[in-house]
Design an enzyme around this catalytic site. Structure first.
Site, PDB file in Angstrom:
ATOM      1  N   LYS A  67       0.840  -1.195   0.000  1.00  0.00           N
ATOM      2  CA  LYS A  67       0.000   0.000   0.000  1.00  0.00           C
ATOM      3  C   LYS A  67       0.878   1.250   0.000  1.00  0.00           C
ATOM      4  O   LYS A  67       0.690   2.156  -0.790  1.00  0.00           O
ATOM      5  CB  LYS A  67      -0.899  -0.057   1.239  1.00  0.00           C
ATOM      6  CG  LYS A  67      -1.941   1.000   1.312  1.00  0.00           C
ATOM      7  CD  LYS A  67      -2.894   0.684   2.455  1.00  0.00           C
ATOM      8  CE  LYS A  67      -3.668   1.916   2.862  1.00  0.00           C
ATOM      9  NZ  LYS A  67      -4.564   1.662   4.002  1.00  0.00           N
ATOM     10  N   GLU A  75      10.574  -4.668   4.375  1.00  0.00           N
ATOM     11  CA  GLU A  75      10.643  -6.070   3.949  1.00  0.00           C
ATOM     12  C   GLU A  75      10.320  -6.195   2.459  1.00  0.00           C
ATOM     13  O   GLU A  75      11.030  -6.866   1.696  1.00  0.00           O
ATOM     14  CB  GLU A  75       9.633  -6.922   4.738  1.00  0.00           C
ATOM     15  CG  GLU A  75       9.941  -7.083   6.207  1.00  0.00           C
ATOM     16  CD  GLU A  75       9.331  -5.996   7.085  1.00  0.00           C
ATOM     17  OE1 GLU A  75       9.043  -4.897   6.570  1.00  0.00           O
ATOM     18  OE2 GLU A  75       9.176  -6.243   8.291  1.00  0.00           O
ATOM     19  N   GLY A 106      -4.831  -2.284   5.239  1.00  0.00           N
ATOM     20  CA  GLY A 106      -4.027  -3.404   4.742  1.00  0.00           C
ATOM     21  C   GLY A 106      -4.626  -4.756   5.085  1.00  0.00           C
ATOM     22  O   GLY A 106      -4.754  -5.642   4.243  1.00  0.00           O
ATOM     23  N   ARG A 107      -5.046  -4.922   6.349  1.00  0.00           N
ATOM     24  CA  ARG A 107      -5.531  -6.241   6.779  1.00  0.00           C
ATOM     25  C   ARG A 107      -6.950  -6.544   6.290  1.00  0.00           C
ATOM     26  O   ARG A 107      -7.490  -7.618   6.562  1.00  0.00           O
ATOM     27  CB  ARG A 107      -5.421  -6.369   8.303  1.00  0.00           C
ATOM     28  CG  ARG A 107      -6.047  -5.231   9.075  1.00  0.00           C
ATOM     29  CD  ARG A 107      -5.641  -5.268  10.545  1.00  0.00           C
ATOM     30  NE  ARG A 107      -6.156  -4.130  11.292  1.00  0.00           N
ATOM     31  CZ  ARG A 107      -5.548  -2.950  11.383  1.00  0.00           C
ATOM     32  NH1 ARG A 107      -4.408  -2.742  10.730  1.00  0.00           N
ATOM     33  NH2 ARG A 107      -6.070  -1.973  12.097  1.00  0.00           N
ATOM     34  N   GLU A 157      -4.188  -6.797  15.283  1.00  0.00           N
ATOM     35  CA  GLU A 157      -3.720  -5.477  14.843  1.00  0.00           C
ATOM     36  C   GLU A 157      -4.874  -4.466  14.937  1.00  0.00           C
ATOM     37  O   GLU A 157      -4.651  -3.274  15.109  1.00  0.00           O
ATOM     38  CB  GLU A 157      -3.170  -5.548  13.399  1.00  0.00           C
ATOM     39  CG  GLU A 157      -2.286  -4.364  13.031  1.00  0.00           C
ATOM     40  CD  GLU A 157      -1.504  -4.570  11.734  1.00  0.00           C
ATOM     41  OE1 GLU A 157      -0.331  -4.965  11.782  1.00  0.00           O
ATOM     42  OE2 GLU A 157      -2.079  -4.315  10.651  1.00  0.00           O
ATOM     43  N   HIS A 212      -4.022 -33.531  18.694  1.00  0.00           N
ATOM     44  CA  HIS A 212      -2.833 -34.278  19.120  1.00  0.00           C
ATOM     45  C   HIS A 212      -1.727 -33.324  19.545  1.00  0.00           C
ATOM     46  O   HIS A 212      -0.559 -33.704  19.589  1.00  0.00           O
ATOM     47  CB  HIS A 212      -2.363 -35.179  17.978  1.00  0.00           C
ATOM     48  CG  HIS A 212      -3.425 -36.142  17.550  1.00  0.00           C
ATOM     49  ND1 HIS A 212      -3.529 -37.396  18.094  1.00  0.00           N
ATOM     50  CD2 HIS A 212      -4.466 -36.002  16.695  1.00  0.00           C
ATOM     51  CE1 HIS A 212      -4.581 -38.009  17.552  1.00  0.00           C
ATOM     52  NE2 HIS A 212      -5.171 -37.181  16.704  1.00  0.00           N
ATOM     53  N   LYS A 229       9.752  -0.698  14.241  1.00  0.00           N
ATOM     54  CA  LYS A 229      10.303  -0.426  12.901  1.00  0.00           C
ATOM     55  C   LYS A 229      11.312   0.724  12.980  1.00  0.00           C
ATOM     56  O   LYS A 229      12.386   0.675  12.396  1.00  0.00           O
ATOM     57  CB  LYS A 229       9.184   0.006  11.937  1.00  0.00           C
ATOM     58  CG  LYS A 229       8.216  -1.076  11.523  1.00  0.00           C
ATOM     59  CD  LYS A 229       7.277  -0.500  10.450  1.00  0.00           C
ATOM     60  CE  LYS A 229       6.020  -1.315  10.284  1.00  0.00           C
ATOM     61  NZ  LYS A 229       5.045  -0.688   9.389  1.00  0.00           N
TER      62      LYS A 229
HETATM   63  O1  F6P Z   1       3.350  -3.286   9.872  1.00  0.00           O
HETATM   64  C1  F6P Z   1       1.997  -3.217   9.752  1.00  0.00           C
HETATM   65  C2  F6P Z   1       1.493  -2.877   8.375  1.00  0.00           C
HETATM   66  O2  F6P Z   1       1.347  -1.518   8.241  1.00  0.00           O
HETATM   67  C3  F6P Z   1       0.185  -3.602   8.144  1.00  0.00           C
HETATM   68  O3  F6P Z   1      -0.903  -2.966   8.660  1.00  0.00           O
HETATM   69  C4  F6P Z   1       0.182  -3.760   6.668  1.00  0.00           C
HETATM   70  O4  F6P Z   1      -0.713  -4.743   6.298  1.00  0.00           O
HETATM   71  C5  F6P Z   1       1.628  -4.113   6.405  1.00  0.00           C
HETATM   72  O5  F6P Z   1       2.350  -3.341   7.348  1.00  0.00           O
HETATM   73  C6  F6P Z   1       2.139  -3.883   5.008  1.00  0.00           C
HETATM   74  O6  F6P Z   1       2.084  -2.549   4.605  1.00  0.00           O
HETATM   75  P1  F6P Z   1       2.237  -2.141   3.086  1.00  0.00           P
HETATM   76  O7  F6P Z   1       1.131  -2.760   2.311  1.00  0.00           O
HETATM   77  O8  F6P Z   1       2.180  -0.649   3.074  1.00  0.00           O
HETATM   78  O9  F6P Z   1       3.574  -2.651   2.584  1.00  0.00           O
END
Ligand code: F6P
Length: 523
Positions: A208, A214, A268-269, A354, A385, A512
């Site tokens: 987004k 990452e 995002g979620r 979250e 199990h 972060k």
């Molecule tokens: O670290 C949390 C977050 O902001 C989430 O809410 C989101 O889904 C994820 O990082 C990824 O963010 P982006 O889509 O901006 O890379």
């Protein structure tokens, strides 16, 4: 209209719930089930789905009081504010409109005075035509070969939702192999690309913000790997992006025709219904993707239009609050009886924790009551199990949600019978347990009374442990869409009840920042 700002613990209903709790907290499910109509009275149904709440430690009065609480905090008004695009994510100044993404109605939804529906529709058309080209083999890589593999590069909401849905709908999957890279751990990306052919692989960078450490690191690593065999002029055939940050996407080198939009009014979620779900549409075809959206839309309509008494997400949310704030249960287990749903608990951990892991209310005051529950779980029967020992005989009260399907997909009937016998068997065992007398009778065969007395306490199941049975006819894309939407609305309802903001996530930022500082120091 902005969300109301009501401390739930100061309401009349809360006071009554406290009083009611002191009266019913020790009620036994065994006793409650002497009422032969209990199962029917506490089962909710809609097309292809039933939700049996009867094995919860509730009475009719409990639910009436919880519904009064929902009314007192104006849940109805809040639902309307969400669906109509009010900026209910106040701390970020945004609307919360994942529901608009799956809506097929003509009703306009306005954000800053503009109807967002046409943009949603044109993006869906773009997803459809792109998926068609790739699946049919018409979309060619830089050496003229068709695509065989798709890699989704993203994290959090840009990974967990699509990954979970692709896994859950594996039965419906076509010939494309779909992979997910999320962790900044270089071993993750290395393992994924190690068997891939750059000539036949398509990469979708989903972010987004397009600034997430990452995702950008993985995307750069993959681009460099790709450029070892191809040139920058080949990038448009192999890289597409899903983002709101068009400048950053362009700077990365992605063709503007290869960008699928995202919007600030989708968290995002909650974004798998937007172009973030592109990998889903590629894996199972657009028609199945649309069916997933249709299932979610059916649940949206149910949530918006059904009385609280018969409203599945509302009832689940209320019962969860009952355990969290009165019984003081700390966690909830989500237990799908389908191997296809193995990634659902991890997906819901982000969606739920979250969203509702907040300690400050909508007034900006630190809360003095419990909010977000801890979510965990795994698939049945494997978890029987593993951790179910603690759920049956441990010292903690753990409300459980058992998700099952009446029919299997491949049709191995004898397996499905066993699976569902376990599904129902576990819930019965949790609710009704096994008394001393029953254990004694069972051990009687040994004739050694001393040994019997010694073993007895260990073999008793006290029971009275709650469960909810969420039972679908079959794991179809529509059913999965409904299931996910149930949880989205449960999250929303709980956020309203707890008077917190469910749609920001400032709590993920500090770590972060610290990591960034440490990295800068090293350089
Ligand atoms: O670290 C949390 C977050 O902001 C989430 O809410 C989101 O889904 C994820 O990082 C990824 O963010 P982006 O889509 O901006 O890379």
């Amino acid at each position: 209209m902005a969300l109301q700002n009501i401390n739930p613990t100061k309401t009349e209903s809360w006071k009554k719930l406290n009083q009611h709790f002191s009266e019913v907290q020790n009620l036994e499910l065994k006793e409650l089930f002497k009422d032969s109509s209990r199962k029917d009275d506490f089962t909710l149904s809609t097309d292809g789905l039933s939700v049996d709440l009867s094995k919860n430690r509730i009475t009719k009065e409990t639910m009436d009081l919880l519904i009064s609480l929902a009314e007192e905090v104006d849940l109805k008004g809040a639902i309307e504010s969400q669906f109509t695009g009010e900026k209910i994510n106040e701390t970020e100044g945004r609307a919360v409109l994942h529901t608009a993404l799956r809506s097929t109605s003509e009703e306009p939804v306005l954000v800053d005075g503009k109807n967002i529906k046409p943009r949603i529709q044109s993006t869906l058309r773009k997803i459809k035509s792109f998926s068609k080209k790739v699946i049919s083999g018409k979309w060619k890589g830089y050496t003229g070969k068709s695509i065989t593999d798709v890699v989704n590069i993203g994290i959090g909401g840009s990974d967990l939702g699509p990954d979970m849905v692709v896994e859950s709908l594996k039965f419906y999957q076509n010939h494309l192999n779909v992979h997910f890279v999320s962790n900044v751990d270089g071993d993750h990306v290395s393992e994924v690309i190690k068997h891939l052919d750059p000539e036949t692989t398509l990469f979708i960078i989903v972010s987004k913000t397009f600034t997430t450490q990452e995702t950008i690191s993985n995307a750069e690593t993959i681009k460099n790997w790709f450029l070892k065999s191809a040139t920058i002029f080949d990038i448009p055939k192999h890289f597409v992006a899903v983002s709101t940050n068009l400048d950053a996407v362009r700077r990365f080198g992605i063709d503007k025709d290869n960008v699928f939009p995202m919007w600030n009014w989708v968290g995002g979620r909650f974004s798998l219904w937007s172009a973030v779900g592109l990998s889903i549409s590629l894996a199972v075809g657009f028609d199945n993707y649309r069916k997933l959206l249709d299932g979610a839309e059916a649940m949206d309509l149910h949530f918006r239009n059904t009385s609280f008494e018969n409203n599945i997400p509302v009832q689940l949310a209320l019962i969860s609050v009952w355990y969290n704030n009165f019984f003081m249960a700390e966690s909830e287990a989500i237990l799908p009886y389908s191997q296809y749903l193995s990634k659902l608990p991890a997906y819901l951990q982000q969606a739920i924790m979250e969203s509702n892991g907040k300690g400050v209310d909508r007034n900006g005051e630190v809360v003095d009551y419990q909010t977000g529950t801890i979510i965990w779980g795994s698939t049945g029967t494997n978890m029987q199990h593993a951790f179910m020992q603690l759920v049956h005989q441990g010292t903690k009260l753990i409300p459980t949600e058992f998700i099952g399907f009446k029919e299997s997909l491949h049709g191995l009937e004898s397996h499905h019978k066993k699976l569902m016998a376990n599904y129902f068997g576990q819930m019965n065992a949790l609710a009704f347990g096994k008394t001393k007398q029953e254990v004694h009778l069972e051990l009687k065969t040994s004739n050694d009374e001393d040994l019997i007395q010694k073993l007895l306490p260990f073999k008793v199941f006290e029971g009275n442990r709650p469960s909810t049975a969420i039972l679908f006819d079959k794991l179809t894309p529509e059913a999965l869409g409904k299931l996910i939407a149930i949880y989205e609305h449960k999250i929303f309802t709980q956020g309203i009840l707890w008077n917190i903001y469910s749609f920001d996530q400032f709590g993920v930022e500090l770590g972060k920042e610290m990591a960034k500082k440490l990295l800068n120091k090293e350089q």
